[in-house]
Design a protein around this motif. Structure first.
Motif, short mmCIF file in Angstrom:
data_model
loop_
_atom_site.label_atom_id
_atom_site.label_comp_id
_atom_site.label_asym_id
_atom_site.label_seq_id
_atom_site.Cartn_x
_atom_site.Cartn_y
_atom_site.Cartn_z
N LEU A 184 1.05 -1.33 -0.01
CA LEU A 184 0.10 0.02 -0.16
C LEU A 184 0.96 1.26 0.02
O LEU A 184 1.52 1.60 0.90
N ASN A 185 0.81 2.06 -1.18
CA ASN A 185 1.56 3.17 -1.33
C ASN A 185 0.91 4.39 -0.49
O ASN A 185 -0.10 4.82 -1.35
N GLU A 186 0.95 4.69 0.47
CA GLU A 186 0.15 5.63 1.50
C GLU A 186 -1.20 5.15 1.71
O GLU A 186 -1.64 4.18 1.40
N GLY A 187 -1.98 5.59 2.80
CA GLY A 187 -3.11 5.18 3.33
C GLY A 187 -4.31 5.00 2.68
O GLY A 187 -5.21 4.34 2.93
N GLY A 191 -1.83 15.96 7.61
CA GLY A 191 -1.74 15.75 5.96
C GLY A 191 -2.27 14.17 5.79
O GLY A 191 -2.32 13.90 4.51
N ASN A 192 -2.47 13.46 6.97
CA ASN A 192 -2.84 12.12 6.72
C ASN A 192 -4.24 12.05 6.46
O ASN A 192 -5.14 12.72 6.92
N GLU A 193 -4.43 11.11 5.58
CA GLU A 193 -6.09 10.83 5.13
C GLU A 193 -6.88 10.47 6.52
O GLU A 193 -6.43 9.31 6.99
N ASN A 239 -12.01 11.28 16.93
CA ASN A 239 -12.85 10.36 16.47
C ASN A 239 -13.05 10.11 15.13
O ASN A 239 -14.21 9.76 14.43
N PHE A 240 -12.06 10.39 14.38
CA PHE A 240 -11.75 10.25 13.07
C PHE A 240 -11.40 8.68 12.62
O PHE A 240 -10.92 8.17 13.54
N PHE A 241 -11.59 8.33 11.55
CA PHE A 241 -11.25 6.88 10.96
C PHE A 241 -9.85 7.43 10.20
O PHE A 241 -10.09 7.81 9.10
N TRP A 242 -8.93 6.72 10.78
CA TRP A 242 -7.53 7.29 10.08
C TRP A 242 -7.22 6.03 9.14
O TRP A 242 -6.57 5.08 9.41
N MET A 243 -7.00 6.53 7.92
CA MET A 243 -6.52 5.31 6.92
C MET A 243 -5.18 4.68 7.37
O MET A 243 -4.83 3.64 7.47
N PRO A 252 10.50 19.25 9.72
CA PRO A 252 10.76 18.04 8.87
C PRO A 252 9.52 17.65 7.98
O PRO A 252 9.12 16.54 7.82
N ASN A 253 8.86 18.53 7.55
CA ASN A 253 7.72 18.45 6.61
C ASN A 253 7.98 17.49 5.21
O ASN A 253 7.03 17.04 4.79
N GLU A 254 9.22 17.74 4.84
CA GLU A 254 9.34 16.94 3.47
C GLU A 254 9.87 15.68 3.91
O GLU A 254 10.76 15.67 4.14
N ALA A 255 8.95 14.74 3.41
CA ALA A 255 9.23 13.34 3.76
C ALA A 255 10.54 12.73 3.19
O ALA A 255 11.37 11.91 3.73
#
Ligand SMILES: *Cc1c(COP(=O)(O)O)cnc(C)c1O
Length: 848
Positions: A275-278, A321-323, A358-362, A595-598
């Motif tokens: 899985l490339n990213e969530g 930034g995460n889904e 209470n979010f659903f974090w991918m 450190p925002n640039e992965a």
């Protein structure tokens, strides 16, 4: 309204030229420089005009030109040569001892990504993540890795960008025309378009399946725009990264559920799911569904299978930034599927939750169901461990299983043609299949400086020609620059230093940092002895107003100060522009907020071409930078206050340009060559080429993930899932008894406040009540931290047992000196192939 029925006429190639069709259908022809030259030779102007798309080119070439080519012996010879190379390329399968990866053809890897940047002719990417996915497929093909890509085919894809007179971004959404592209629908046994079907909320939903051939690798793309779907479902795959949350969930369900149906239709049985990213994490639910509902595994067994076969690559170092999705929306769309797993929605949602949210974090779901997790640079892996620490409450932070696999770039896609000729001559062409071979890169250092410099100058001139053409073309549509249209022909001077900055205009990338002190910048640009020029390009997401403001500021600055010939913004950034700029400028500027640039990959493309990196020590750059290959921006690194940090770093940028970069560039020998600069170019090509190519990255994925995962899957499935059953039993025993195990007695061999000498040996003894757990399932270890970042784990040996009380003992040799730390722990382990996120530490505060 009058309407016409559309139909398509294939260009009629003379028999002798038919091989061109086959070449044009494979993306290989877009990255192989000989194939590129072959198509370009048919009609260079048309080829450029149609985005280097060989199929479109062939549609547009007049019949008379085909007749010429048919009788052109030189052309036919070139075509035959390229075709032979193509066939040789497709049949390349190295053995392990010849540099092969050790994967067999049964170790199929299914790779999932929301976007793929393969070539500008397929606009289904938005930025670095997509480019990485594209390069992942290309590199896998080069190396013979049995990988298959899955994604979505967007009707309009990512938007096209124009800039208005006042610098505002105008977004348009031209519909893609697939018929003239190297992409085809798959057909079923009746010759009809292959369509797969699945359900959302009990309702049938259909996907048409397209295939892109990436060398030996297939990329399957799902398309919702077909008759069978209702009006709303037809639009699911309209746009990339839609803002509408419900639509986005639908897209991600579409990708997960659709892909698995495609695999069933095509009889593809992957061993590993990457899985490339969530975004693609719903795949986990779909696989659980199949394993539980069709193959009748228990939830625990199914989870174990999924974990053992899932690789998850995270790319986003900031939580926001995460889904993540609204829990109610997820419940609305997925409740029935989750309940089919025999678990309530509420229970399952715990696998995707963070505390106080209470979010659903991918990505949380992905982390919980993947045994193989990585960040995309060393620094990013470290940042990710911190960011997701709450998911591993029992782990010492450095041991959190988020590995580092630093990104790389596909050399043939990103290396300029002038440099390709140099490479072929000086290092041979092995790098086309195996640029992971480090020794080979040493030959780069032997290339004569003059050849390096001349190749770069030629490339720079070509880039300027291309950019002028682009600007003039854009004048037709928009008024930006129009008052000065005559000037478009005179922008940029190839004898003067050019600094490039091109990437998505996300605010953390600080595109306008260079404008911090406009007076000082103007002085730098207009310096009569050492002038400097800038090129910018990049799109801001249409929903990102702050990003769009940054573009406006750059355009305004150039306009207001009459600097449009040397401070240039190029519209509609895409892979074509990226290729030109990363190959043709002198310096590559990157100044994100650390450190925002992965990872950042544009700097790798630049460095590989000898364009010197001038960058914040973020993402990949700390792993490559040395004073011989580029420059580091770090002045504000330890400053919290953003305003002050900006100021410090902007000043450092000005200082470095004025005092180091420009002087070095303008110091020439008697032949006009900046020898020191060229030495840096060589060092850059060497350092970047050797360590940041896609083959090195793929070797890492193979060694760290694909091969161990394949072995583990083989182990747990053998003998009718014997080990799988044992592992789930082990899990159960551990979870049921974990709270009952205890340290009864501990002797660390240290007196209160003891001071030891380096080299001394300390004996650690402990007695543990292991309750009902078989001691073969427990590891008792000392963690010994002797420096700030160094530690070792010393296993203790079982030395006695009385009922449930077991004694362990071991020796530690003290090393180094200064303040040091020690702790004792018990952790579950099943035959070294399975551990659990449970660890019992001797020194531990009560869990909240
Ligand atoms: C390489 C590339 C990127 C990624 O660049 P970063 O510097 O990593 O953000 C984005 N867009 C395009 C078109 C690229 O070619």
């Amino acid at each position: 309204m009058i309407e016409f029925k559309e139909f398509y006429v294939k260009p009629q190639l003379p028999e002798k030229l038919k091989k061109l069709n086959e070449l044009a259908q494979n993306i290989w022809s877009t990255w192989d420089s000989d194939a590129y030259r072959l198509f370009s030779r048919i009609d260079p102007k048309l080829f450029r005009k149609y985005n280097h798309n060989p199929i479109k080119l062939m549609e547009k070439v007049p019949q008379s030109r085909w007749q010429e080519l048919e009788n052109d012996k030189g052309f036919i010879h070139e075509m035959e040569t390229v075709y032979k190379m193509f066939i040789a390329y497709l049949s390349f399968h190295p053995e392990k001892n010849q540099g092969g990866t050790g994967l067999t053809k049964d170790d199929v890897i299914a790779y999932f990504s929301m976007e793929y940047g393969l070539h500008e002719l397929l606009p289904i990417y938005s930025g670095g993540l997509g480019i990485l996915s594209g390069d992942h497929l290309k590199g896998s093909s080069d190396m013979g890795i049995p990988l298959i890509g899955f994604g979505l085919l967007y009707r309009v894809g990512y938007f096209s960008q124009r800039i208005d007179t006042d610098g505002s971004q105008l977004a348009s959404y031209p519909e893609n025309d697939w018929i003239s592209k190297p992409i085809k629908t798959l057909k079923d046994e009746n010759g009809k378009d292959l369509v797969v079907k699945f359900q959302i909320r009990g309702e049938d939903i259909f996907a048409k399946v397209w295939e892109v051939k990436v060398g030996n690798v297939s990329l399957y793309l799902l398309d919702s725009n077909i008759e069978e779907n209702n009006q709303f479902y037809k639009t699911i795959t309209d746009d990339l990264y839609v803002a509408d949350q419900a639509k986005r969930i639908l897209q991600e369900i579409f990708l997960a559920y659709g892909s698995i149906e495609v695999m069933k239709k095509l009889n593809i049985k992957p061993k590993i799911f990457h899985l490339n990213e969530g975004h693609s994490a719903f795949l986990i639910i779909k696989r659980l569904n199949d394993l539980i509902n069709e193959q009748k595994f228990t939830f625990e067994e199914a989870s174990e299978i999924v974990k053992s076969s899932t690789v998850f690559t995270t790319h986003t170092p900031v939580p926001a930034g995460n889904e993540r999705f609204d829990m109610n929306l997820i419940e609305y769309f997925l409740k029935d599927k989750i309940e089919a797993l025999g678990i309530s929605f509420a229970e399952f949602s715990e696998y995707a939750k963070l505390q106080n949210s209470n979010f659903f974090w991918m990505p949380v779901l992905a982390i919980k169901f993947s045994d193989y997790i990585n960040g995309v640079s060393k620094l990013h892996s470290k940042v990710s461990k911190k960011m997701w620490q709450e998911l591993f409450p029992d782990y010492f932070i450095d041991e959190i299983p988020i590995k580092a696999i630093t990104n790389g770039v596909h050399i043939q896609t990103w290396l300029s043609r002038t440099n390709t000729r140099l490479f072929d001559r000086y290092i041979g062409n092995d790098y086309k299949h195996m640029s992971g071979n480090k020794k080979m890169w040493e030959n780069v250092l032997e290339i004569p400086n003059i050849e390096i410099w001349e190749a770069h100058q030629r490339r720079k001139e070509q880039m300027i020609g291309f950019l002028r053409e682009r600007l003039i073309k854009s004048l037709i549509y928009t008024p930006y620059f129009s008052q000065k249209s005559g000037k478009a022909n005179n922008i940029l001077n190839h004898n003067k230093l050019i600094i490039g900055f091109a990437r998505r205009f996300a605010t953390y990338k600080r595109a306008t940092l260079i404008l911090k002190d406009p007076e000082r910048l103007i002085k730098i640009l207009k310096n009569p002895k050492m002038p400097v020029q800038f090129i910018f390009a990049g799109k801001a997401h249409p929903a990102d107003n702050d990003g769009q403001d940054l573009i406006r500021k750059i355009v305004e600055f150039a306009q207001n100060n009459n600097l449009e010939d040397k401070f240039v913004f190029i519209e509609d950034y895409d892979m074509n522009i990226a290729r030109h700029i990363v190959q043709g400028v002198d310096v590559w500027l990157n100044n994100p907020i650390k450190p925002n640039e992965a990872s950042g990959t544009s700097g790798m493309k630049a460095g590989l071409n000898g364009v010197l990196n001038f960058s914040v020590l973020d993402g990949w750059w700390p792993e490559c930078y040395n004073p011989k290959n580029g420059w580091a921006i770090n002045a504000g690194e330890n400053v919290e206050n953003q305003e002050i940090r900006d100021k410090l770093e902007a000043n450092q940028i000005y200082d470095l340009i004025e005092n180091e970069i420009a002087p070095l560039y303008y110091t020439r020998d008697k032949n006009g060559i900046p020898m020191q600069w060229v030495n840096m170019i060589k060092q850059s090509i060497y350092d970047v080429g050797k360590n940041f190519n896609i083959h090195r990255m793929l070797n890492d994925y193979c060694e760290k993930f694909y091969i161990p995962a394949s072995k583990k899957i083989n182990t747990i499935t053998a003998d009718n899932y014997k080990k799988l059953k044992e592992i789930t039993k082990f899990d159960k025993t551990i979870y049921e008894n974990w709270d009952k195990i205890n340290f009864v007695k501990v002797n660390l061999g240290l007196e209160e406040n003891s001071v030891l000498s380096s080299g001394e040996t300390v004996t650690v003894k402990t007695e543990i009540d292991v309750a009902n757990i078989d001691t073969q399932y427990l590891k008792v270890e000392v963690m010994y931290r002797y420096n700030r970042n160094d530690y070792s784990i010393i296993p203790l040996e079982m030395v006695g047992k009385k009922d449930s009380i077991v004694s362990y003992s071991g020796n530690i040799q003290v090393k180094s000196s200064g303040k040091q730390f020690i702790n004792l722990r018990i952790r579950p382990d099943f035959e070294n192939i399975k551990t659990l996120p449970k660890v019992k530490w001797y020194f531990q505060t009560e869990a909240k």
